[in-house]
Design a protein around this motif. Structure first.
Motif, PDB file in Angstrom:
ATOM      1  N   GLY A   1       0.854  -0.787  -0.182  1.00 34.23           N
ATOM      2  CA  GLY A   1      -0.062   0.373  -0.551  1.00 34.23           C
ATOM      3  C   GLY A   1       1.215   1.394   0.434  1.00 34.23           C
ATOM      4  N   ASP A   2       0.497   2.308  -0.461  1.00 34.55           N
ATOM      5  CA  ASP A   2       1.022   3.713  -0.489  1.00 34.55           C
ATOM      6  C   ASP A   2       1.479   3.731   0.865  1.00 34.55           C
ATOM      7  OD1 ASP A   2      -2.332   4.080  -0.232  1.00 34.55           O
ATOM      8  OD2 ASP A   2      -1.632   5.791   1.188  1.00 34.55           O
ATOM      9  N   GLY A   3       0.602   3.839   2.258  1.00 33.66           N
ATOM     10  CA  GLY A   3       1.497   3.980   3.312  1.00 33.66           C
ATOM     11  C   GLY A   3       2.493   2.925   3.792  1.00 33.66           C
ATOM     12  N   ALA A   4       2.220   1.579   3.721  1.00 29.76           N
ATOM     13  CA  ALA A   4       3.266   0.486   3.167  1.00 29.76           C
ATOM     14  C   ALA A   4       4.747   1.223   3.146  1.00 29.76           C
ATOM     15  CB  ALA A   4       2.782  -0.252   3.418  1.00 29.76           C
TER      16      ALA A   4
ATOM     17  N   ASP B   1      -1.607   2.410  -4.254  1.00 27.45           N
ATOM     18  CA  ASP B   1      -1.263   3.955  -4.334  1.00 27.45           C
ATOM     19  C   ASP B   1      -3.488   4.185  -3.940  1.00 27.45           C
ATOM     20  OD1 ASP B   1      -1.314   6.401  -3.347  1.00 27.45           O
ATOM     21  OD2 ASP B   1      -0.350   7.351  -4.718  1.00 27.45           O
ATOM     22  N   ASN B   2      -3.829   3.895  -3.276  1.00 23.04           N
ATOM     23  CA  ASN B   2      -5.383   4.152  -3.055  1.00 23.04           C
ATOM     24  C   ASN B   2      -4.869   5.606  -1.881  1.00 23.04           C
ATOM     25  OD1 ASN B   2      -4.962   3.252  -0.290  1.00 23.04           O
ATOM     26  ND2 ASN B   2      -5.816   1.447  -1.182  1.00 23.04           N
ATOM     27  N   GLU B   3      -3.953   5.917  -1.588  1.00 19.41           N
ATOM     28  CA  GLU B   3      -3.871   7.877  -1.120  1.00 19.41           C
ATOM     29  C   GLU B   3      -4.181   7.868  -0.011  1.00 19.41           C
ATOM     30  OE1 GLU B   3      -5.441  10.204  -4.305  1.00 19.41           O
ATOM     31  OE2 GLU B   3      -3.396  10.743  -5.394  1.00 19.41           O
ATOM     32  N   ALA B   4      -3.985   6.288   1.287  1.00 16.97           N
ATOM     33  CA  ALA B   4      -4.843   6.498   2.271  1.00 16.97           C
ATOM     34  C   ALA B   4      -4.119   5.287   2.901  1.00 16.97           C
ATOM     35  CB  ALA B   4      -5.988   7.573   3.256  1.00 16.97           C
ATOM     36  N   TYR B   5      -4.485   5.090   4.320  1.00 19.60           N
ATOM     37  CA  TYR B   5      -4.695   3.928   4.852  1.00 19.60           C
ATOM     38  C   TYR B   5      -5.992   3.157   4.712  1.00 19.60           C
ATOM     39  CZ  TYR B   5      -0.002   5.487   7.408  1.00 19.60           C
ATOM     40  OH  TYR B   5       1.077   5.677   8.089  1.00 19.60           O
ATOM     41  N   GLN B   6      -6.273   2.622   4.349  1.00 17.85           N
ATOM     42  CA  GLN B   6      -7.455   2.518   3.324  1.00 17.85           C
ATOM     43  C   GLN B   6      -7.938   1.117   4.594  1.00 17.85           C
ATOM     44  OE1 GLN B   6      -9.103   5.015   2.183  1.00 17.85           O
ATOM     45  NE2 GLN B   6      -7.976   5.821   0.808  1.00 17.85           N
ATOM     46  N   ASN B   7      -7.032   0.645   4.485  1.00 16.94           N
ATOM     47  CA  ASN B   7      -7.548  -1.069   5.430  1.00 16.94           C
ATOM     48  C   ASN B   7      -7.646  -0.520   6.569  1.00 16.94           C
ATOM     49  OD1 ASN B   7      -7.455  -3.556   6.077  1.00 16.94           O
ATOM     50  ND2 ASN B   7      -5.497  -3.227   6.894  1.00 16.94           N
TER      51      ASN B   7
END
Ligand SMILES: Cc1ncc(C[n+]2csc(CCOP(=O)(O)OP(=O)(O)O)c2C)c(N)n1
Ligand SMILES: [Mg+2]
Lengths: 390, 292
Positions: B92-95, B120-126
Motif C-alpha cells: 500500500g501507499d502507507g506501507a 496507491d489508494n492515497e491513504a490507510y484504507q484498510n
C-alpha cells in the motif's frame, strides 16, 4: 583442531560449517565482529551457495530472513540489545510463521541509559516470542551449540526460531582455547535444510494468512505444543552431539553437586565463577552447589524442581529485571518450585556490565549460607544511590 | 477470470487494487513470488482457509514487504532457483511511503532483483481512511479531517517516484488502473531489467474516496487527464515515456465527484487549496511536458 580464538570467531566458524544459504545482519556492539567475520569468509569465497546481506537495519535484517526462510533457505543472523528489540516485531512474526531462523544474541544491556556492556535484559525482553533460548557459559559451548541450534530449529517437530545467547564482551571478545569443529562432523550431524513447506511456484501456498477468531487460538496452541516438543528434540540433539564430540551437553540444566543445601541458579558466563566459588566452599564443608540453566525457553521446570528437591535455600543470580515484579529467572524458578517451601533469594547482579568480582560472589553465597540475609529481592554489587524527586 | 488471483476475495465492487494485481499477475503469467504488506489487499485476499492466491504468497508485516521480497530473492539465488519466477511486492501507499520506506530504501539500495508495486489508494484504507504520505493535499481523512479551521490534509503528496529514481534503480514508472494495458506493458518491461524496479499504480478506493464503484475507473482516468497523476516511465534514470494529455481538464472535474474533497467547495480555505492543487497539476504538466 585446538586453537586459541575469540568468541566471535568461534561462532562465525561454526556458522560457516553449518552452510547457511542467507546470512543477514546489521552491526551493533558487541555482535559486530561475528558478522564481520562472516562477511570476510563470504568475501573470500568460503561460504558456498550463500548470500551475505548487510541490511539497512536489524528490522530489515530479520525481515529479509523471513522471506529467505519461507523460500526454503537456511538462515542466520546475530544481534544485540537495541538491535534485538528493533527486530522484535519481526521475530514474533517469524516464530508464528514457524520459520527456523537461527540467531546469536551477544547479550547486552538495554537503553536508557545507553550501555554497550553485558547483561541479559535484551534476550529476556524476547522471552514470550516463541523462540527457543539457550544460554552458554563459555565459547566452546557457544561453538558447539551452533549446529545443535540449526538441527533443533529445523527439526520438523519444532520449526521455531532459535536464539543462542552468549554474554557480550565477556564471551564474544574473550580468547579461549577452542576445539574447532571439522566439516565432516557437522555434515554427519546436520542434514541439509528440507522444509516441510516452502514458497515455490511449483506448489503455490499462502504464508502469513490472517486468522480470525475461529482460527487464531489453535495456531498459538500449536506453537505452544511445538515449544513443548522442543524439550525432547533439544535433549536428543545435545546427547548425540555429546557422543560425537565427547563434550557433555547433557541437557537443559547442569548440576555440579547433588547434596547441596544452598543452590545458586544462574545462566551464562557467570555460572563458571559461581561453580568455582561453590567448589571452594564445599572444601570448607559447606554444602553449596550450582544449578546452571542452559535452556530458558522452553523452561525446564521439571529438571529445576528435581535438581532443587533437597535444597533448603535458593539464590537466583539475575542478570535482568522485570521492572515492577521479581527477576525473570526467579519467576521461572519459583513457578517450578510451586508447592515446596524453600527460601528463595533474588540477587540482581552485573547489570550493564557491572563487574561481579569473586569476593562479591563469595559474599552473596556465604551470607545466605550463614542465614545473615532475609530472602527476597535485592541488588548486589550496587553503589549507594538516591533518586532526587523534584 | 484469473487463476492467479481467484474471484471470491473480499474487495469492494470497483476496488482498484484487484485490477492492478490481476493485470500484474497475468502479465507475468503467474510466475511470481508475492510479498504483500499488511493492508486492504492482504485482508481481502489472505484469510486463513480462504486464500485467493494461486501463486506463492507471503504476508509478514505492515512495513517490511520490500525486505521480505529481498530475502526471497536472496534465497532463490543461493539455492539456484532464480528461474522459478519473479519476486513481486504489492504494498500500500502507507506501507511504501511511510512506515516501510526504510526497508524499501534498503531493498532499492542493494538493488535486489525485485519488482516493487505500490498500490496507491492515497491513504490507510484498510484501517478506515487515515492520511498517508501519498494522500493528496486537501483530502479529508479521519486523521486530517476537514473542520471549521482545518481544510483537510495540508502537506503535499510525497513524490515517491522521484525518491525511487534517486536510488538509481534501473526502472521506475507510474501507472493507473484506468489503463490496464499500460500496467501490463510496464510490468513486462520492468522485469526485463535485472535489479530493483518500482511501479506506483493509482488505485481508487470507493469507500475512502467516497465514490461509487462504477465511477472508480473514470475517476482514475480523470486524475491522469488533469495531470494530478502523471503517468511516467524511467529507464536507468532517464525519462523515456509519459502519457500525453490532450485538452487537459481543470482539477475540479476530478475533485468534485469525490466525498474526500467535497468540503473544498464550501470551506473558507477551500478556494486557496483548490488553487494550490491546480498549481500542482500545472507543475506536473510542465515538469513532464504532458500537454499536447
Ligand atoms: C506496525 C503497524 N502499525 C500499524 C498497523 C495498522 N495498520 C494495518 S494496515 C494499515 C494501513 C495500510 O495502509 P496502506 O499501506 O496504504 O494500504 P491500504 O490498506 O490502503 O491498501 C495500518 C495503519 C500495523 N498493522 N502495523
Ligand atoms: Mg493505502
Amino acid at each position: 583442531m585446538r586453537k586459541v580464538v575469540r568468541g566471535f570467531y568461534a561462532i562465525a566458524h561454526a556458522v560457516k560449517l553449518c552452510k547457511p544459504n542467507v546470512i543477514c545482519a546489521y552491526p551493533i556492539t558487541p555482535q559486530t565482529e561475528i558478522v564481520e567475520n562472516l562477511a570476510a569468509m563470504h568475501a573470500e569465497g568460503e561460504l558456498e551457495n550463500c548470500e551475505y546481506i548487510t541490511a539497512e537495519s536489524e528490522f530489515g535484517a530479520a525481515s529479509i530472513l523471513v522471506g529467505a526462510s519461507a523460500a526454503g533457505a537456511r538462515t542466520f543472523t546475530a544481534t544485540s540489545s537495541q538491535g534485538l528489540i528493533l527486530m522484535s516485531e519481526v521475530l514474533y512474526n517469524a516464530a508464528g510463521m514457524r520459520l527456523p531462523i537461527v540467531m546469536v544474541v551477544a547479550n547486552r544491556a538495554l537503553s536508557a541509559p545507553l550501555s554497550i556492556w553485558n547483561d541479559h535484559q535484551d534476550s529476556m525482553a524476547m522471552r514470550d516470542a516463541g523462540i527457543i533460548q539457550v544460554y552458554v557459559e563459555n565459547n566452546q559451548e557457544a561453538h558447539d551449540l551452533v549446529p545443535v541450534a540449526f538441527r533443533v530449529a529445523e527439526d520438523k517437530r519444532v520449526m521455531l526460531p532459535f536464539m543462542l545467547c552468549m554474554d557480550g564482551f565477556k564471551l564474544t571478545h574473550a580468547y579461549e582455547p577452542i576445539e574447532l569443529l571439522e566439516q565432516e562432523i557437522i555434515d554427519a550431524f546436520l542434514p541439509p535444510y528440507d522444509p516441510p513447506v516452502k514458497m515455490t511456484t511449483k506448489k503455490p501456498l499462502t504464508f502469513g494468512a490472517y486468522a480470525p477468531p475461529p482460527y487464531y487460538m489453535e495456531f498459538r496452541a500449536i506453537m505452544h505444543d511445538a515449544m513443548e516438543r522442543a524439550r525432547k528434540v533439544i535433549e536428543e540433539a545435545m546427547k548425540e552431539w555429546s557422543s560425537i564430540t565427547g563434550r557433555d551437553y547433557g541437557g537443559h540444566t547442569f548440576t555440579d553437586y547433588d547434596e547441596a543445601e544452598v543452590a545458586v541458579v544462574a545462566m551464562g558466563s557467570i555460572v563458571s565463577m559461581a561453580r568455582d566459588v561453590a567448589e571452594e566452599m564445599r572444601k570448607e564443608g559447606k554444602k553449596v552447589g550450582v544449578l546452571k540453566i542452559r535452556t530458558f525457553r522452553p523452561f525446564p521446570a521439571d529438571e529445576v524442581r528435581k535438581a532443587l528437591e533437597n535444597v533448603d535455600k535458593v539464590i537466583v543470580l539475575e542478570r535482568a529485571l522485570s521492572l515492577g515484579s521479581d527477576g525473570p529467572l526467579t519467576l521461572e524458578v519459583k513457578s517450578a518450585l510451586y508447592g515446596t517451601s524453600k527460601e528463595i533469594h533474588t540477587v540482581v547482579v552485573g547489570l550493564g556490565g557491572r563487574d561481579v568480582p569473586r569476593d562479591l560472589m563469595v559474599k552473596i553465597i556465604s551470607e545466605v549460607y550463614e542465614g545473615k540475609v532475609k530472602p527476597g529481592f535485592r541488588f548486589e554489587g550496587i553503589h549507594e544511590y538516591e533518586e532526587v524527586i523534584p | 477470470m484469473s487463476e492467479y488471483f481467484a474471484p471470491g476475495h473480499g474487495a469492494c465492487p470497483g476496488c482498484g487494487l484487484t485490477i492492478a494485481v490481476r493485470n500484474t499477475l497475468e502479465a507475468l503469467e503467474g510466475k511470481v513470488f508475492v510479498s504483500n504488506s499488511t493492508g486492504c489487499l492482504e485482508i481481502i485476499s489472505s484469510m486463513y482457509n480462504r486464500s485467493a492466491w494461486g501463486v506463492p504468497y507471503i504476508h509478514s508485516l505492515f512495513e517490511n514487504a520490500g525486505a521480505v521480497a529481498a530475502g526471497i530473492e536472496a534465497a532463490l539465488k543461493a539455492l539456484g532457483r532464480k528461474d522459478e519466477g519473479h519476486v513481486v511486492v504489492f504494498a500500500g501507499d502507507g506501507a511504501t511511503a511511510d512506515i516501510g520506506i526504510g526497508t524499501l530504501s534498503g531493498m532499492f539500495d542493494r538493488n535486489h532483483d525485485v519488482l516493487y508495486i505500490c498500490l496507491d489508494n492515497e491513504a490507510y484504507q484498510n484501517t478506515g481512511n487515515q492520511q498517508s504520505g501519498l494522500t493528496p493535499p486537501g483530502a479529508n481523512t479521519t486523521t486530517t479531517p476537514a473542520g471549521k479551521i482545518m481544510p483537510g490534509k495540508l502537506g503535499r503528496k510525497k513524490d515517491m517516484v522521484s525518491i525511487a529514481v534517486a536510488h538509481g534503480i534501473p526502472y521506475v514508472a507510474s501507472a493507473s488502473v484506468a489503463f490496464p494495458m499500460d500496467i501490463r506493458r510496464k510490468v513486462k518491461r520492468a522485469v526485463e531489467f535485472e535489479g530493483a524496479k518500482y511501479i506506483q499504480i493509482h488505485c481508487p478506493c470507493v469507500t475512502g474516496w467516497g465514490i461509487q464503484g462504477k465511477d472508480a475507473v473514470p475517476l482514475a482516468r480523470l486524475a491522469v487527464e488533469t495531470a494530478l497523476y502523471p503517468i511516467v516511465e524511467f529507464e536507468n534514470g532517464e525519462l523515456v515515456k509519459v502519457r500525453k494529455i490532450k485538452d487537459r481538464k481543470p482539477v475540479e472535474e476530478y475533485l468534485k465527484p469525490q466525498r474526500r474533497f467535497r468540503h473544498l467547495f464550501r470551506h473558507p480555505e477551500g478556494k486557496k487549496i483548490l488553487e494550490m492543487i491546480q498549481k500542482i497539476a500545472d507543475e506536473n504538466a510542465k515538469r513532464y511536458n504532458l500537454d499536447i
